[in-house]
Scaffold this motif. Structure first.
Motif, PDB file in Angstrom:
ATOM      1  N   PRO A 337       0.843  -1.794   0.360  1.00 55.29           N
ATOM      2  CA  PRO A 337       0.205  -0.319  -0.051  1.00 55.29           C
ATOM      3  C   PRO A 337       1.214   1.323  -0.531  1.00 55.29           C
ATOM      4  O   PRO A 337       2.218   1.366   0.002  1.00 55.29           O
ATOM      5  N   PRO A 338      -0.065   2.434  -0.241  1.00 58.84           N
ATOM      6  CA  PRO A 338       1.319   3.765   0.108  1.00 58.84           C
ATOM      7  C   PRO A 338       1.798   3.965   0.893  1.00 58.84           C
ATOM      8  O   PRO A 338       1.140   3.814   1.599  1.00 58.84           O
ATOM      9  N   GLY A 339       3.321   4.357   0.901  1.00 61.44           N
ATOM     10  CA  GLY A 339       3.358   4.456   1.991  1.00 61.44           C
ATOM     11  C   GLY A 339       4.481   3.327   3.021  1.00 61.44           C
ATOM     12  O   GLY A 339       4.804   3.201   4.290  1.00 61.44           O
ATOM     13  N   ALA A 340       3.940   1.635   2.545  1.00 64.63           N
ATOM     14  CA  ALA A 340       4.610   0.770   3.391  1.00 64.63           C
ATOM     15  C   ALA A 340       6.078   1.134   3.758  1.00 64.63           C
ATOM     16  O   ALA A 340       6.173   0.095   4.486  1.00 64.63           O
ATOM     17  N   ALA A 341       6.758   1.443   2.571  1.00 68.64           N
ATOM     18  CA  ALA A 341       7.604   0.976   2.669  1.00 68.64           C
ATOM     19  C   ALA A 341       9.034   2.986   3.831  1.00 68.64           C
ATOM     20  O   ALA A 341       8.493   3.532   3.429  1.00 68.64           O
ATOM     21  N   ALA A 342       9.088   1.964   4.524  1.00 68.40           N
ATOM     22  CA  ALA A 342       8.914   2.689   5.846  1.00 68.40           C
ATOM     23  C   ALA A 342      10.318   3.733   6.095  1.00 68.40           C
ATOM     24  O   ALA A 342      10.264   5.260   6.400  1.00 68.40           O
ATOM     25  N   ARG A 343      11.078   3.516   5.198  1.00 65.39           N
ATOM     26  CA  ARG A 343      12.396   4.280   4.787  1.00 65.39           C
ATOM     27  C   ARG A 343      12.482   4.596   2.840  1.00 65.39           C
ATOM     28  O   ARG A 343      12.742   5.639   2.238  1.00 65.39           O
ATOM     29  N   GLY A 344      11.028   4.201   2.282  1.00 65.43           N
ATOM     30  CA  GLY A 344      10.537   5.239   1.072  1.00 65.43           C
ATOM     31  C   GLY A 344      10.194   7.009   0.913  1.00 65.43           C
ATOM     32  O   GLY A 344      10.126   7.421   1.930  1.00 65.43           O
ATOM     33  N   PRO A 345      10.462   7.242  -0.516  1.00 65.26           N
ATOM     34  CA  PRO A 345      10.124   9.157   0.154  1.00 65.26           C
ATOM     35  C   PRO A 345       8.642   9.196   0.001  1.00 65.26           C
ATOM     36  O   PRO A 345       8.523  10.772   0.553  1.00 65.26           O
ATOM     37  N   LEU A 346       7.697   8.706  -0.314  1.00 59.80           N
ATOM     38  CA  LEU A 346       6.559   8.900   0.309  1.00 59.80           C
ATOM     39  C   LEU A 346       6.247   8.970   1.986  1.00 59.80           C
ATOM     40  O   LEU A 346       5.934   9.626   2.351  1.00 59.80           O
ATOM     41  N   ALA A 347       7.252   7.603   1.999  1.00 63.12           N
ATOM     42  CA  ALA A 347       6.789   7.802   3.685  1.00 63.12           C
ATOM     43  C   ALA A 347       7.501   8.992   4.543  1.00 63.12           C
ATOM     44  O   ALA A 347       6.984   8.786   5.051  1.00 63.12           O
ATOM     45  N   ARG A 348       9.062   9.147   3.551  1.00 62.68           N
ATOM     46  CA  ARG A 348       9.694  10.166   4.846  1.00 62.68           C
ATOM     47  C   ARG A 348       8.435  11.257   4.514  1.00 62.68           C
ATOM     48  O   ARG A 348       8.354  12.206   5.468  1.00 62.68           O
ATOM     49  N   PHE A 349       8.296  11.996   3.424  1.00 54.79           N
ATOM     50  CA  PHE A 349       7.416  13.465   3.460  1.00 54.79           C
ATOM     51  C   PHE A 349       5.987  12.668   4.476  1.00 54.79           C
ATOM     52  O   PHE A 349       6.204  13.942   5.104  1.00 54.79           O
ATOM     53  N   CYS A 350       5.521  11.765   4.865  1.00 56.60           N
ATOM     54  CA  CYS A 350       4.261  11.643   5.422  1.00 56.60           C
ATOM     55  C   CYS A 350       4.923  11.594   7.113  1.00 56.60           C
ATOM     56  O   CYS A 350       4.252  12.178   7.608  1.00 56.60           O
ATOM     57  N   ARG A 351       5.951  11.498   7.508  1.00 55.27           N
ATOM     58  CA  ARG A 351       6.548  11.190   9.178  1.00 55.27           C
ATOM     59  C   ARG A 351       7.148  13.135   8.919  1.00 55.27           C
ATOM     60  O   ARG A 351       6.551  13.106  10.127  1.00 55.27           O
ATOM     61  N   ASP A 352       7.490  13.680   8.455  1.00 53.44           N
ATOM     62  CA  ASP A 352       7.646  14.945   8.455  1.00 53.44           C
ATOM     63  C   ASP A 352       5.780  15.823   8.575  1.00 53.44           C
ATOM     64  O   ASP A 352       6.259  16.715   8.990  1.00 53.44           O
ATOM     65  N   PHE A 353       4.811  15.354   7.614  1.00 52.27           N
ATOM     66  CA  PHE A 353       4.031  16.111   7.405  1.00 52.27           C
ATOM     67  C   PHE A 353       3.192  15.956   9.123  1.00 52.27           C
ATOM     68  O   PHE A 353       3.251  17.264   9.903  1.00 52.27           O
ATOM     69  N   TRP A 354       3.325  15.004   9.601  1.00 53.25           N
ATOM     70  CA  TRP A 354       2.768  14.013  10.933  1.00 53.25           C
ATOM     71  C   TRP A 354       3.582  14.622  12.175  1.00 53.25           C
ATOM     72  O   TRP A 354       2.765  15.922  13.069  1.00 53.25           O
ATOM     73  N   GLU A 355       5.061  14.535  11.438  1.00 56.27           N
ATOM     74  CA  GLU A 355       5.710  15.866  12.832  1.00 56.27           C
ATOM     75  C   GLU A 355       5.491  17.168  13.050  1.00 56.27           C
ATOM     76  O   GLU A 355       4.749  17.820  14.107  1.00 56.27           O
ATOM     77  N   ARG A 356       5.510  17.814  11.275  1.00 53.96           N
ATOM     78  CA  ARG A 356       4.794  19.447  12.094  1.00 53.96           C
ATOM     79  C   ARG A 356       3.825  19.669  12.730  1.00 53.96           C
ATOM     80  O   ARG A 356       2.898  20.166  13.372  1.00 53.96           O
ATOM     81  N   ALA A 357       2.563  18.621  12.033  1.00 56.50           N
ATOM     82  CA  ALA A 357       1.023  19.236  11.615  1.00 56.50           C
ATOM     83  C   ALA A 357       0.849  18.752  13.682  1.00 56.50           C
ATOM     84  O   ALA A 357      -0.147  19.479  14.447  1.00 56.50           O
ATOM     85  N   LEU A 358       1.930  17.780  14.112  1.00 57.64           N
ATOM     86  CA  LEU A 358       0.839  16.935  15.695  1.00 57.64           C
ATOM     87  C   LEU A 358       1.896  18.375  16.601  1.00 57.64           C
ATOM     88  O   LEU A 358       0.946  18.988  17.569  1.00 57.64           O
ATOM     89  N   MET A 359       3.198  18.751  15.884  1.00 56.43           N
ATOM     90  CA  MET A 359       3.631  19.561  17.225  1.00 56.43           C
ATOM     91  C   MET A 359       2.690  21.165  16.559  1.00 56.43           C
ATOM     92  O   MET A 359       2.419  21.667  17.724  1.00 56.43           O
ATOM     93  N   GLU A 360       1.937  21.337  16.170  1.00 57.68           N
ATOM     94  CA  GLU A 360       0.913  22.978  15.738  1.00 57.68           C
ATOM     95  C   GLU A 360      -0.118  22.291  16.759  1.00 57.68           C
ATOM     96  O   GLU A 360      -0.124  23.710  17.059  1.00 57.68           O
ATOM     97  N   VAL A 361      -0.286  21.312  17.199  1.00 58.32           N
ATOM     98  CA  VAL A 361      -1.878  21.125  17.702  1.00 58.32           C
ATOM     99  C   VAL A 361      -0.753  21.005  19.368  1.00 58.32           C
ATOM    100  O   VAL A 361      -1.940  20.692  20.072  1.00 58.32           O
ATOM    101  N   GLY A 362       0.210  20.418  19.298  1.00 57.57           N
ATOM    102  CA  GLY A 362       1.077  20.650  20.737  1.00 57.57           C
ATOM    103  C   GLY A 362       0.713  19.235  21.279  1.00 57.57           C
ATOM    104  O   GLY A 362       0.243  18.740  22.534  1.00 57.57           O
ATOM    105  N   ALA A 363       0.231  17.992  19.979  1.00 56.97           N
ATOM    106  CA  ALA A 363      -0.121  16.477  20.371  1.00 56.97           C
ATOM    107  C   ALA A 363       0.664  16.198  20.690  1.00 56.97           C
ATOM    108  O   ALA A 363       1.914  16.453  20.024  1.00 56.97           O
TER     109      ALA A 363
END
Length: 363
Positions: A337-363
């Motif tokens: 499935p999309p994002g399944a390759a943990a070291r792939g470029p798409l997974a890295r993009f998603c991981r960076d997105f969640w890191e920023r988004a969760l920081m914004e809401v203080g989670a």
């Protein structure tokens, strides 16, 4: 009818899930209260008077005292979260009895049933931070919004977050197919078409297919292509109450049901290929979505057409740039499935997105 005696609303004890306590000898009233607890997904503890030992009285997140039992609980320790429940709307003495036992609320059935179901559900599920809810919408057909939505959900689950992926596009073929779970057991959207009022978050989660460590609410391959807006509202609100993350794959048309989803999103990514025609189409989608949505961000998909870059596209669309969504050749494999390759470029993009988004809401 539900009325407040004190000024401060009673929260669930310590914010954690727990069993409500019912105190009554009125068999008819008890049947009604048990029915309402079942509707809220809670299993109560029942007593005819103050429980012995009294730890149950003090520890229960919510205490429902039948009007018949008010005199028997006068000596109990004062605490918050006590509701006096009766049936006679013309009984003015109920207010005096509520004050005598220190009740926060007076409730008269059947008028107050929905309020009470919501209150019981709050304590049964626990009251915590709502899920960070992210929508993904394509600027044009084939932009890759469904792929990004799935990758975001798979990455969130891999990071250990409770994750729900919601397919809000009935004509998209089903996100369960994208995740390789079209035959997985569990309910799809048509099963929730009759939902009204409050849906139990825990019951919703347990009823859905579990794929790649996340729950998926998808469309089936039947003839149903619409769910009433009130059902969409109830289901998404239930999903958000469970905490973690909710990712919603959105169609490009904004109807009443999609508007209900947009109203509950914390932010939304507009996926736009880096080409002029896609920008023109995306401008229309952005204009419609922004009428309901407060936070819309641009996610660019390359390769870039001549003279374009992410900054220029963000300027043309008048949106903040969330980043460039990378292509990933491994997506051609049906078993990944999309994002399944943990070291792939798409997974890295998603991981960076969640890191920023969760920081914004203080989670």
């Amino acid at each position: 009818m539900a009325s407040t005696v004190t000024q401060e609303p009673p929260p669930a004890a310590s914010g954690r899930p727990g069993a409500p306590l019912i105190v009554t000898e009125d068999a008819v009233l008890l049947d009604d209260l048990l029915r309402l607890c079942a509707a809220a997904g809670a299993t109560p503890e029942v007593h005819h008077g103050i429980p012995e030992p009294r730890g149950s009285w003090e520890a229960a997140p919510l205490v429902l005292v039948g009007d018949d039992a008010a005199r028997r609980v006068r000596g109990a320790a004062r605490r918050r979260g006590v509701v006096l429940v009766g049936r006679d709307q013309d009984d003015s003495g109920v207010w005096r009895r509520a004050v005598e036992i220190g009740a926060d609320h007076v409730l008269v059935l059947p008028d107050g049933e929905q309020w009470l179901v919501d209150r019981i559900a709050d304590v049964a599920e626990g009251v915590g931070r709502p899920a960070l809810t992210v929508g993904v919408i394509g600027g044009r057909g084939g932009a890759g919004a469904s792929t990004l939505a799935c990758a975001l959900a798979v990455t969130s689950a891999r990071e250990g977050l409770r994750t729900l992926l919601v397919d809000a596009d009935p004509l998209g073929g089903g996100l369960d197919v994208v995740l390789g779970g079209e035959s997985a057991e569990g309910l799809r959207w048509p099963a929730f078409a009759a939902s009204r009022g409050r849906v139990g978050g825990g019951a919703l989660e347990e009823s859905l297919p579990r794929l790649h460590d996340l729950r998926v609410l998808s469309w089936d391959r039947g003839d149903c292509v619409a769910v009433p807006p009130q059902a969409v509202r109830a289901v998404l609100a239930a999903a958000r109450r469970r905490g973690g993350t909710v990712v919603v794959d959105l169609p490009r048309r904004i109807d009443d049901g999609v508007a209900e989803v947009l109203a509950q999103l914390d932010l939304c990514l507009l996926v736009v290929p880096a080409e002029l025609r896609a920008i023109a189409a995306a401008a229309r989608v952005a204009s419609a979505a922004s009428m309901v949505l407060g936070d819309l961000r641009l996610a660019v998909r390359g390769p870039y057409a001549s003279g374009l870059d992410g900054g220029e596209m963000a300027r043309l669309l008048g949106l903040p740039l969330a980043g460039e969504v990378p292509n990933e050749p491994a997506l051609r494999r049906r078993d990944a499935p999309p994002g399944a390759a943990a070291r792939g470029p798409l997974a890295r993009f998603c991981r960076d997105f969640w890191e920023r988004a969760l920081m914004e809401v203080g989670a």
